[in-house]
Design a protein around this motif. Sequence first.
Motif, PDB file in Angstrom:
ATOM      1  N   VAL A   5       0.851  -1.188   0.000  1.00  0.00           N
ATOM      2  CA  VAL A   5       0.000   0.000   0.000  1.00  0.00           C
ATOM      3  C   VAL A   5       0.885   1.236   0.000  1.00  0.00           C
ATOM      4  CG1 VAL A   5      -1.779   1.297   1.209  1.00  0.00           C
ATOM      5  CG2 VAL A   5      -1.851  -1.208   1.188  1.00  0.00           C
ATOM      6  N   GLU A   6       0.745   2.052  -1.060  1.00  0.00           N
ATOM      7  CA  GLU A   6       1.536   3.271  -1.199  1.00  0.00           C
ATOM      8  C   GLU A   6       0.759   4.471  -0.691  1.00  0.00           C
ATOM      9  OE1 GLU A   6       2.989   1.419  -5.428  1.00  0.00           O
ATOM     10  OE2 GLU A   6       1.001   2.121  -4.851  1.00  0.00           O
ATOM     11  N   SER A   7       1.511   5.484  -0.277  1.00  0.00           N
ATOM     12  CA  SER A   7       0.904   6.752   0.120  1.00  0.00           C
ATOM     13  C   SER A   7       1.915   7.871  -0.090  1.00  0.00           C
ATOM     14  CB  SER A   7       0.452   6.710   1.582  1.00  0.00           C
ATOM     15  OG  SER A   7       1.553   6.462   2.431  1.00  0.00           O
ATOM     16  N   GLY A   8       1.417   9.099  -0.100  1.00  0.00           N
ATOM     17  CA  GLY A   8       2.311  10.249  -0.153  1.00  0.00           C
ATOM     18  C   GLY A   8       2.376  10.984  -1.476  1.00  0.00           C
ATOM     19  N   GLY A   9       1.698  10.493  -2.495  1.00  0.00           N
ATOM     20  CA  GLY A   9       1.710  11.194  -3.771  1.00  0.00           C
ATOM     21  C   GLY A   9       0.871  12.459  -3.710  1.00  0.00           C
TER      22      GLY A   9
END
Length: 120
Positions: A5-9
């Motif tokens: 799970v990616e975040s921060g864009g």
Amino acid sequence: QVQLVESGGGLVQPGGSLRLSCAASGRIFSINTMGWYRQTPGKQRELVATITRGSSTNYADSVKGRFTISRDNAKNTVYLQMNSLKPEDTAVYYCNAFIIMIGWTNIESWGQGTQVTVSS
């Protein structure tokens, strides 16, 4: 089984900074190399940076000196600190990991992608 799970864009002005995070979860025994890749419409996905479990790093020439990859093995998380961002850094950024699962199955896993847009 395993999820990244990616975040921060997001949207940032040229010269600005963003920090991406990617957390792996599931039946994980260990994670070997982790990395970030990016893709723009009509182009192939390209490597941005990778980091081994022992924290050896590799960067694309286009981001050297501006981006820093790091990881927290205890949290199964990889980070990408992006500084001095340029419009040409605009892309969907994907997290990648080579995972040894509980039960000794080896898999390559990808995140769903997070959009980074550099524009004034």
